[in-house]
Enzyme design. Sequence first.
Site, PDB file in Angstrom:
ATOM      1  N   LYS A 111      51.141  43.779  40.305  1.00 24.98           N
ATOM      2  CA  LYS A 111      50.081  42.809  40.019  1.00 24.98           C
ATOM      3  C   LYS A 111      48.745  43.543  40.096  1.00 24.98           C
ATOM      4  O   LYS A 111      48.342  44.020  41.158  1.00 24.98           O
ATOM      5  CB  LYS A 111      50.113  41.660  41.018  1.00 24.98           C
ATOM      6  CG  LYS A 111      49.001  40.652  40.773  1.00 24.98           C
ATOM      7  CD  LYS A 111      48.978  39.566  41.838  1.00 24.98           C
ATOM      8  CE  LYS A 111      47.689  38.775  41.663  1.00 24.98           C
ATOM      9  NZ  LYS A 111      46.995  38.553  42.925  1.00 24.98           N
ATOM     10  N   GLY A 172      41.103  32.162  47.646  1.00 26.66           N
ATOM     11  CA  GLY A 172      40.967  31.634  48.996  1.00 26.66           C
ATOM     12  C   GLY A 172      40.051  30.441  49.135  1.00 26.66           C
ATOM     13  O   GLY A 172      39.817  29.967  50.247  1.00 26.66           O
ATOM     14  N   ALA A 198      45.142  32.054  42.341  1.00 33.54           N
ATOM     15  CA  ALA A 198      43.910  31.849  43.126  1.00 33.54           C
ATOM     16  C   ALA A 198      43.313  30.472  42.903  1.00 33.54           C
ATOM     17  O   ALA A 198      43.247  29.978  41.789  1.00 33.54           O
ATOM     18  CB  ALA A 198      42.853  32.906  42.829  1.00 33.54           C
ATOM     19  N   GLY A 199      42.885  29.874  44.012  1.00 30.03           N
ATOM     20  CA  GLY A 199      42.143  28.623  43.962  1.00 30.03           C
ATOM     21  C   GLY A 199      42.914  27.382  44.344  1.00 30.03           C
ATOM     22  O   GLY A 199      42.324  26.338  44.620  1.00 30.03           O
ATOM     23  N   ASN A 220      48.700  32.061  48.240  1.00 34.19           N
ATOM     24  CA  ASN A 220      48.833  32.628  49.576  1.00 34.19           C
ATOM     25  C   ASN A 220      48.080  31.767  50.581  1.00 34.19           C
ATOM     26  O   ASN A 220      48.660  31.132  51.458  1.00 34.19           O
ATOM     27  CB  ASN A 220      48.340  34.070  49.591  1.00 34.19           C
ATOM     28  CG  ASN A 220      48.531  34.770  50.932  1.00 34.19           C
ATOM     29  OD1 ASN A 220      48.153  35.907  51.105  1.00 34.19           O
ATOM     30  ND2 ASN A 220      49.132  34.116  51.925  1.00 34.19           N
ATOM     31  N   THR A 221      46.746  31.713  50.445  1.00 38.03           N
ATOM     32  CA  THR A 221      45.911  31.040  51.441  1.00 38.03           C
ATOM     33  C   THR A 221      46.272  29.569  51.599  1.00 38.03           C
ATOM     34  O   THR A 221      46.241  29.037  52.716  1.00 38.03           O
ATOM     35  CB  THR A 221      44.426  31.179  51.066  1.00 38.03           C
ATOM     36  OG1 THR A 221      44.125  32.563  50.863  1.00 38.03           O
ATOM     37  CG2 THR A 221      43.531  30.632  52.159  1.00 38.03           C
TER      38      THR A 221
END
Length: 270
Positions: A111, A172, A198-199, A220-221
């Site tokens: 990635k 994040g 993301a987001g 992830n976050t």
Amino acid sequence: MEIVHAIGGGQGDPLVIAGKAYTSRLLVGTGKYKDLAETRAAVEMAGAEIVTVAIRRTNIGQDPGQPSLLDVIPPDRYTILPNTAGCYTVEDAVRTCRLARELLGGHRLVKLEVLGDPTTLFPDVTATLEAAEILVRDGFDVMVYTNDDPIIAKRLEEIGCVAVMPLAAPIGSGLGIRNPYNILTIVENAKVPVLVDAGVGTASDAAVAMELGCDGVLMNTAIAEAKNPVLMASAMKKAIEAGREAFLAGRMPRRRFASASSPLAGLFFD
């Protein structure tokens, strides 16, 4: 149950990346968990098959004297997706991918992310394009983090990236899908898998991404920083599956005015 499995996800509706089929459309990261045990529990609950790892921040063999993530996320069970998080130059990103290939015995799937700003963590698209060209020529299967610009996404596909991964909002941030029509345009024009990266902040965000037609979501976050990460991983798994089924089913058209759900003909007492 067999009909739902075939239509809504699983073996009858695989996610195919670089020629390999996956039953799960939820990809997860490994950062921000309190320990490796929580990481393993969340990944297992998510049902993920592809797990991304920040090579610059995570020990996968660089330091033999320290615990390795691969002890709890074994490569014989998961597809490890090395990423270039923390790289701000083409050179750093390319070097990191080559290190990952060495550490993982010739591993090709990576990635790519080349960041442009430490505050927003937005991608430097110029550097991303350059790094993608180098890595593709070098034999890597490149999944690429980019902004939500449909033109850039198409260019990355043309370079030879095996998947395009537009951000939904800053990494994040948990802000959700900020520009759904940009994501939709990328999906409509793509011939390779499109995965939101993301987001995402909660399960409804993941469902929206899938309803737009995205092939998957990487997060992830949203899981790691939840009050109960393992429970959130379960919620995200279900949201991805529900969103995919909704996309395949085809939503009803939006209407400005009401439309009665019961027929007017043949009413009693008429």
